[in-house]
Scaffold this active site. Structure first.
Site, PDB file in Angstrom:
ATOM      1  CG  ASP A 176       9.837   4.910  -1.623  1.00 59.44           C
ATOM      2  OD1 ASP A 176      10.306   3.852  -1.203  1.00 59.44           O
ATOM      3  OD2 ASP A 176       9.004   5.602  -0.984  1.00 59.44           O
ATOM      4  CG  ASN A 184       0.217  -1.690   2.788  1.00 57.47           C
ATOM      5  OD1 ASN A 184      -0.554  -2.131   1.945  1.00 57.47           O
ATOM      6  ND2 ASN A 184       1.520  -1.877   2.736  1.00 57.47           N
ATOM      7  CG  HIS A 189      -1.112  -5.699   4.589  1.00 57.03           C
ATOM      8  ND1 HIS A 189       0.166  -5.254   4.320  1.00 57.03           N
ATOM      9  CD2 HIS A 189      -1.364  -5.369   5.869  1.00 57.03           C
ATOM     10  CE1 HIS A 189       0.671  -4.698   5.402  1.00 57.03           C
ATOM     11  NE2 HIS A 189      -0.248  -4.750   6.372  1.00 57.03           N
ATOM     12  CG  ASP A 193      -0.037  -7.700  -1.291  1.00 59.66           C
ATOM     13  OD1 ASP A 193       0.769  -6.893  -0.760  1.00 59.66           O
ATOM     14  OD2 ASP A 193      -0.272  -8.832  -0.836  1.00 59.66           O
ATOM     15  CD  GLU A 220       7.312   1.265   0.833  1.00 58.41           C
ATOM     16  OE1 GLU A 220       7.469   0.073   1.187  1.00 58.41           O
ATOM     17  OE2 GLU A 220       7.302   2.210   1.632  1.00 58.41           O
TER      18      GLU A 220
END
Ligand SMILES: [Mg+2]
Length: 307
Positions: A176, A184, A189, A193, A220
């Site tokens: 994780d 974010n 975003h 990404d 994630e």
């Protein structure tokens, strides 16, 4: 030229008449790599080694006729998922039905009409290519290119059963990204990404042993399947993953455990048996991951029953 009509495609021609093989090779030479065999046994050997996309298969051969070759090909996954077109001088409803029943996608009547042969081969190469592309899409996560959760779930089930038969251990790592929501929120975003893609790539590069498989498990979250490991290999692997992601040095000023992007890793290991299950293995990895986070993140934690 479309990909299915490039040198990436391979076509196996099987016929006991060598002149006919020559003629077909000429007709189809610009469709891909041409392989040939003059008998059933040899055809199976080549099909197993080369896994051609398409096989043109003569029905009338001895001692092993086309139907028998086709049944063997369809029976065994080792031959891959090739499309088979029968070639026969005996045309008629019964033969047509027998060909399709045996697992062929089509049949071509002898003597040949070259444009018809080319049209049919082109169509089946295109279908084969499209179905392979669809299958790949269904198994992968579009953003990272890793396997997706659906594919991972199938893989863990089959690895579990395989290792249970051999009494060998199966490990997993649940990964994780730390404080990814904060990332974010502060970087946006698009950067989020890009970071997911960078971490996915790093995990994949760090996972090299045969049979190991990295998948995107959720937003994630990533998961790695690690067959035939012991506790020390698994721990080393977990530490190495953490270090690999730290070494990317992706700035993360909104993280509360580091200045850079880091991961937490939960590890679990079991020798599969009837008394337990793949979901138990995942649940243990999840509990280990929870501990890793509770202990400050940016670390790996091995699942221990009494911890
Ligand atoms: Mg023949």
């Amino acid at each position: 030229m479309p990909a299915y009509l490039s040198k990436q495609s391979s076509i196996l021609i099987v016929d006991d008449d060598i002149n006919l093989i020559h003629m077909l090779s000429q007709i189809l030479k610009d469709f891909g790599r041409i392989l040939f065999a003059t008998g059933g046994e040899k055809a199976l050997e080549i099909a197993k080694e080369q896994k051609p996309d398409l096989i043109l298969l003569d029905v009338e051969m001895a001692p092993m006729d086309g139907y028998e070759v086709c049944r063997s090909l369809k029976h065994d996954d080792a031959f891959g998922n090739c499309a088979i077109i029968f070639m026969t001088a005996n045309v008629g409803m019964e033969v047509e039905v027998a060909c399709l029943d045996a697992g062929a996608v089509d049949f071509i009547a002898k003597p040949f009409n070259p444009p018809v042969v080319r049209a049919r081969v082109r169509t089946h190469l295109r279908l084969k290519h499209n179905s392979a592309a669809l299958e790949s899409l269904a198994q992968h996560d579009a953003m990272t290119g890793l396997y997706n959760r659906g594919y991972f779930n199938q893989a863990i089930e089959s690895e579990y059963r395989r290792l249970q038969r051999h009494h060998l251990p199966l490990g997993i790592a649940l990964v994780d990204i730390d404080y990814f929501k904060n990332y974010n929120d502060s970087y946006g975003h698009i950067a989020g990404d890009a970071t997911l893609i960078a971490v996915a790539k790093a995990l994949e590069l760090a996972t090299k042993r045969p049979g190991e498989l990295v998948a995107r498990y959720g937003g994630e979250e990533f998961v790695v399947l690690l067959p035939q490991v012991d506790k020390s290999i698994l721990l080393q692997y977990g530490l190495m993953l953490c270090e690999t992601v730290r070494a990317l040095q992706i700035p993360h000023t909104a993280s509360r455990c580091s200045q850079h992007i880091t991961i937490s890793v939960g590890l679990s290991l079991m020798t599969p048996s009837q008394d337990t299950s793949p979901s138990k293995l995942l649940e243990q990895a999840d509990r280990a991951l929870y501990q890793a986070k509770n202990n400050g993140r940016n670390r790996c934690q091995f699942f221990a029953e009494l911890a």
